[in-house]
Design an enzyme around this catalytic site. Structure first.
Site, PDB file in Angstrom:
ATOM      1  N   TYR A   1      10.652 -41.430  70.596  1.00 51.49           N
ATOM      2  CA  TYR A   1       9.983 -41.410  69.284  1.00 51.49           C
ATOM      3  C   TYR A   1       8.931 -40.288  69.241  1.00 51.49           C
ATOM      4  CZ  TYR A   1       7.848 -43.641  65.147  1.00 51.49           C
ATOM      5  OH  TYR A   1       7.375 -43.936  63.897  1.00 51.49           O
TER       6      TYR A   1
ATOM      7  N   LYS B   1       8.972 -37.199  66.671  1.00 52.55           N
ATOM      8  CA  LYS B   1       7.881 -37.048  65.694  1.00 52.55           C
ATOM      9  C   LYS B   1       7.070 -35.772  65.928  1.00 52.55           C
ATOM     10  CE  LYS B   1       8.694 -40.742  63.241  1.00 52.55           C
ATOM     11  NZ  LYS B   1       9.140 -40.618  61.837  1.00 52.55           N
TER      12      LYS B   1
END
Ligand code: CAA
Length: 246
Positions: free
Chosen positions: A154, A158
């Site tokens: 993640y 991101k």
């Protein structure tokens, strides 16, 4: 009605942050298109938006699948004729400590949270260019800026979103299209269901405003960056995290 006569495509708009964003854009006059993989929730959200007087449609799409995203943009061209706002909000988590993270979890998160942003934006740009106007908002995260235990996949996705936001801000600014990112902190959405209560309590204690965020806190930031008034904000990463990262 600052978005009257405008259309806004919101990926991951069936639930969580995207759903609240769909509601705020509808209230401000936009024709909202929700693109989400979850058909049942998407249709339910659109029904509610319409019951409240909003203009909204749902299209079932996997943001990482180029051909279905291309079909979606063609549909918008034919039925609405313009695209003013794109919110690349769809995202998933598959949290795991690095030593236990199988490649499948890495691939899933990179596909939706990073490749999906590339696929949707690339497909949407030609339609925005037809009017020489566009507002693109990418959802990054506090995790993309500072990392987080258990979120290798993640955090990488991101952080990648921040890189492409700045690149596109440079490529597209001269063509009337601005590109910005929002970096939410820990926000009350179904995404937090998978986070152990002990960790949530730790996060709560760390936030100077002493609460987790609400979907509306993020949706308001999307609206701000999408509005015609923010034309001089380009390539920015707006943290909306109650000061968690200070
Ligand atoms: N900060 C500090 N310590 C943490 C931590 C964190 N964020 N996450 C885990 N730890 C600690 C645990 O407390 C535990 O410590 P002890 O051994 O001292 O008890 C140790 O790390 C190992 O953790 P687990 O026992 O939970 O290990 P696990 O393998 O069972 O699970 C995990 C690992 C899946 C990563 C689990 O810890 C977890 O879900 N953590 C939360 C991850 C997280 O913060 N996700 C955010 C989701 S929301 C989001 O992503 C939106 C956004 O943009 C912010």
């Amino acid at each position: 009605m600052e978005f009257e006569k405008q259309s806004a495509l919101i990926t991951g708009g069936a639930s969580g942050l995207g759903r609240k964003a769909a509601q705020l854009f509808c209230e401000r006059g936009a024709h909202v298109i929700i693109a989400d993989v979850n058909k049942e929730q998407g249709l339910q959200t659109v029904t509610e938006l319409r019951e409240n007087g909003g203009k909204a449609d749902f299209v079932q799409v996997n943001v990482a699948d180029e051909s279905s995203v291309q079909t979606l943009i063609e549909e918008i061209r034919q039925k609405i004729g313009r695209l003013d706002v794109l919110i690349n909000n769809a995202g998933i988590t598959r949290d795991s400590m690095l030593h236990k993270m199988g490649k499948e979890k890495w691939d899933q998160v990179i596909a939706i949270n990073l490749t999906g942003v590339y696929v949707c934006t690339k497909a949407a740009i030609p339609l925005m260019l037809e009017n020489g106007y566009g507002r693109i908002i990418n959802t990054s995260s506090v995790v993309g800026l500072y990392g987080n235990i258990g979120q290798t996949n993640y955090a990488a996705a991101k952080a990648g979103v921040i890189g492409l936001t700045k690149t596109w801000a440079k490529e597209l600014g001269a063509k009337g299209i601005t590109v910005n990112a929002v970096a939410p902190g820990f926000i009350h959405t179904p995404m937090l269901d998978a986070v152990p209560e002990k960790i949530l309590e730790m996060m709560r204690q760390k936030v100077p405003v002493l609460r987790l965020g609400e979907a509306e806190d993020i949706a308001r930031a999307y609206v701000f960056l999408a509005s015609p008034q923010s034309s001089y904000i380009n390539g920015a990463v707006l943290s909306v995290d109650g000061g968690l990262t200070l």
